[in-house]
Design an enzyme around this catalytic site. Structure first.
Site, PDB file in Angstrom:
ATOM      1  N   LYS A 179     -13.987  -0.075   5.388  1.00  0.00           N
ATOM      2  CA  LYS A 179     -12.862  -0.971   4.817  1.00  0.00           C
ATOM      3  C   LYS A 179     -13.255  -2.469   5.044  1.00  0.00           C
ATOM      4  O   LYS A 179     -13.178  -3.289   4.352  1.00  0.00           O
ATOM      5  CB  LYS A 179     -11.712  -0.525   5.305  1.00  0.00           C
ATOM      6  CG  LYS A 179     -10.387  -1.543   4.882  1.00  0.00           C
ATOM      7  CD  LYS A 179     -10.363  -1.474   3.293  1.00  0.00           C
ATOM      8  CE  LYS A 179      -9.374  -2.629   2.822  1.00  0.00           C
ATOM      9  NZ  LYS A 179      -7.829  -2.415   2.884  1.00  0.00           N
ATOM     10  N   ALA A 186     -16.489 -18.263  -9.955  1.00  0.00           N
ATOM     11  CA  ALA A 186     -16.154 -19.455  -8.932  1.00  0.00           C
ATOM     12  C   ALA A 186     -14.880 -19.878  -9.216  1.00  0.00           C
ATOM     13  O   ALA A 186     -14.208 -19.825 -10.167  1.00  0.00           O
ATOM     14  CB  ALA A 186     -17.195 -20.509  -9.377  1.00  0.00           C
ATOM     15  N   CYS A 192      -5.704  -9.280   2.183  1.00  0.00           N
ATOM     16  CA  CYS A 192      -6.702  -8.740   2.768  1.00  0.00           C
ATOM     17  C   CYS A 192      -7.948  -9.493   3.164  1.00  0.00           C
ATOM     18  O   CYS A 192      -8.269  -9.313   4.458  1.00  0.00           O
ATOM     19  CB  CYS A 192      -7.149  -7.707   1.723  1.00  0.00           C
ATOM     20  SG  CYS A 192      -5.842  -6.415   1.521  1.00  0.00           S
ATOM     21  N   VAL A 233       1.006  -1.203   0.135  1.00  0.00           N
ATOM     22  CA  VAL A 233      -0.233  -0.090  -0.159  1.00  0.00           C
ATOM     23  C   VAL A 233       0.818   1.343   0.255  1.00  0.00           C
ATOM     24  O   VAL A 233       0.532   2.289  -0.518  1.00  0.00           O
ATOM     25  CB  VAL A 233      -1.029  -0.087   1.186  1.00  0.00           C
ATOM     26  CG1 VAL A 233      -1.787   1.316   1.503  1.00  0.00           C
ATOM     27  CG2 VAL A 233      -1.910  -1.095   1.195  1.00  0.00           C
ATOM     28  N   LYS A 254      -4.362 -14.752  -7.250  1.00  0.00           N
ATOM     29  CA  LYS A 254      -4.958 -14.502  -8.362  1.00  0.00           C
ATOM     30  C   LYS A 254      -4.039 -14.007  -9.292  1.00  0.00           C
ATOM     31  O   LYS A 254      -2.821 -13.941  -9.192  1.00  0.00           O
ATOM     32  CB  LYS A 254      -6.042 -13.294  -8.069  1.00  0.00           C
ATOM     33  CG  LYS A 254      -5.274 -12.049  -7.654  1.00  0.00           C
ATOM     34  CD  LYS A 254      -6.240 -11.058  -7.827  1.00  0.00           C
ATOM     35  CE  LYS A 254      -5.717  -9.658  -7.480  1.00  0.00           C
ATOM     36  NZ  LYS A 254      -6.887  -8.566  -7.344  1.00  0.00           N
ATOM     37  N   ASN A 295     -14.491  -5.241   2.152  1.00  0.00           N
ATOM     38  CA  ASN A 295     -13.618  -6.711   2.158  1.00  0.00           C
ATOM     39  C   ASN A 295     -14.519  -7.877   2.432  1.00  0.00           C
ATOM     40  O   ASN A 295     -14.612  -8.715   1.797  1.00  0.00           O
ATOM     41  CB  ASN A 295     -12.452  -6.709   2.649  1.00  0.00           C
ATOM     42  CG  ASN A 295     -11.479  -5.603   1.771  1.00  0.00           C
ATOM     43  OD1 ASN A 295     -11.633  -5.364   0.688  1.00  0.00           O
ATOM     44  ND2 ASN A 295     -10.146  -5.514   2.331  1.00  0.00           N
TER      45      ASN A 295
END
EC number: 1.1.1.22
Length: 432
Positions: free
Chosen positions: A202, A250, A258, A11, A319, A206
């Site tokens: 926040k 899916a 996070c 961040v 990911k 999430n």
């Protein structure tokens, strides 16, 4: 404006670099001397698309510098952003040790008009506690909450073109400073609220997104049983503007730095206030079980016998678009397989080095290409949705495998194409 970021992790780096690019004078502080040295040589410690270009521009314009020295230059700062990690401890409670360490290192150096901005993800009430902490030491600074909503893999775009900027303040002066800082981002919607609500936004955001993922994963399980098409279901549901299409793919579960941490922290918060939030508990349980469910599908395709099998795992990051393997479902799947005496051959286009730091095992072999990982295996598992996996020469791979079976946990390959080549192809949500 003169801005300092304390903490040059994900961040802090993205925010600091883009702030420098936007025209502010930015100093990024971090205790890691090696990291700081590399950053000053334009070597990024993380992978994030286009970030290297903005780093180069900001450094060359002399609007950005990196240092590990806390000195009197902090006296010139108009705002100091705290962007250190807040890892989970115990039952999900956020550990604010690094936040308070950062506060301790800066409050004696900054001027009385400097705004302290908490961008780290912290539990509601943290900013108020920090204000009280500073007052107990004889300091009276304005403290604001300004949570980040950056998605790994698209963080630069997210910073430059945000859906909204959330500001939690307890006076107009703090709001004015933050509005001035973000002024280069024209046309942005601001949500200005109190400190507690800003902090809670926040966690709630999430946790809600995590809930969408868990829900669509369970719908995929239902599709698998009754013959539905999960891709069409996701599209049909997501085109409803009240729901939206994002986070309805899916797969093997959510991960990263996070979602798992934040939903645990929110659950810890509600429990501390004696609220029985069954939805959060259900999402946590569903996601925790997901990697084991994926391994069960692999076992079914191998007639229930995993011991001694050779399995290719394509994708290790949580990911695509990032090198982050923290809480990665792919890594969780690999660990379960290794515990079942499976031989794993793994490849990831970006996250290989981080995976090696995270997991080593005598039955785990990291390969430098997807093709090499697939040689002589009993089954190929696609665990991360890297686009390059769609571009592989699958005919070549078909000729290299021991058994032509693919299980696609990200639904990125075309069923008919794979079957024409000769593969037995299964995707999440399809019958096995």
């Amino acid at each position: 404006m003169n801005i300092t970021f304390i903490g040059s992790g994900y961040v802090g780096l993205v925010s600091g670099i883009i702030m420098g690019y936007l025209g502010h004078n930015v100093t990024c502080l971090d205790n890691d001397e090696v990291k700081i040295s590399k950053l000053n040589k334009q070597i990024l410690p993380i992978y994030e698309a286009k970030l290297d270009e903005y780093l180069k521009q900001a450094l060359e314009s002399d609007r950005l510098k990196f240092t590990n020295i806390y000195n009197n230059e902090l006296q010139n700062a108009d705002a100091i952003f705290i962007t250190v990690g807040t890892p989970s401890k115990g039952l999900g409670e956020a550990d604010l040790k690094y936040v308070y360490d950062a506060i301790d290192k800066v409050f004696e150096h900054i001027n009385k008009d400097c705004l302290i901005v908490i961008k780290s993800t912290v539990p509601p009430g943290s900013c108020s506690n920090i204000i009280a902490y500073l007052k107990s030491r004889g300091f009276s600074f304005n403290v604001a909450s300004n949570p980040e909503f950056l998605r790994e893999g698209s963080a630069v775009e997210d910073f430059l073109y945000p859906d909204r900027i959330v500001i939690g303040v307890n006076n107009k002066e703090s709001e004015a400073i933050l509005r001035k800082i973000y002024a280069p981002l024209q046309g942005v919607k601001f949500v200005v609220t109190d400190l507690v609500t800003s902090e809670l936004i926040k966690y709630a955001s999430n946790s809600f997104l995590a809930t969408k993922i868990a829900f669509i994963n369970e719908m995929a399980d239902l599709c698998e049983k009754i013959g539905g098409n999960i891709k069409d279901l996701s599209k049909g549901v997501g085109l409803d503007q009240r729901i939206g299409q994002n986070f309805l793919n899916a797969g093997p579960g959510f991960g990263g730095s996070c979602f798992p941490k934040d939903i645990l922290a929110l659950n810890n918060l509600v429990e501390n206030h004696h609220i029985d939030c069954r939805i959060l508990k259900a999402v946590i349980k569903s996601n925790k079980q997901r990697p084991s469910n994926m391994v069960d599908k692999i076992a079914t395709l191998l007639d229930g016998d995993l011991k001694g099998k050779n399995i290719a795992i394509l994708g290790l990051t949580y990911k695509a678009g990032t090198d982050d393997v923290r809480a990665s479902p792919a890594i969780a799947i690999v660990k379960i397989l290794l515990n079942k005496d499976v031989y794993v051959k793994a490849f990831d286009p970006i996250g290989l080095e981080n995976a090696k730091k995270n997991l080593e095992h005598k039955n785990l072999l990291y390969l430098d290409s997807a093709v090499d990982a697939c040689k002589s295996v009993d089954i190929i598992v696609i665990a991360t949705e890297w686009s390059e996996f769609k571009e592989l020469n699958w005919q070549e791979i078909y000729d290299l495998v021991k058994s032509p079976i693919i299980i696609d946990f990200r639904n990125i390959l075309d069923n008919e194409t794979m079957k024409k080549i000769g593969f037995r192809y299964y995707a999440v949500g399809s019958k096995i």
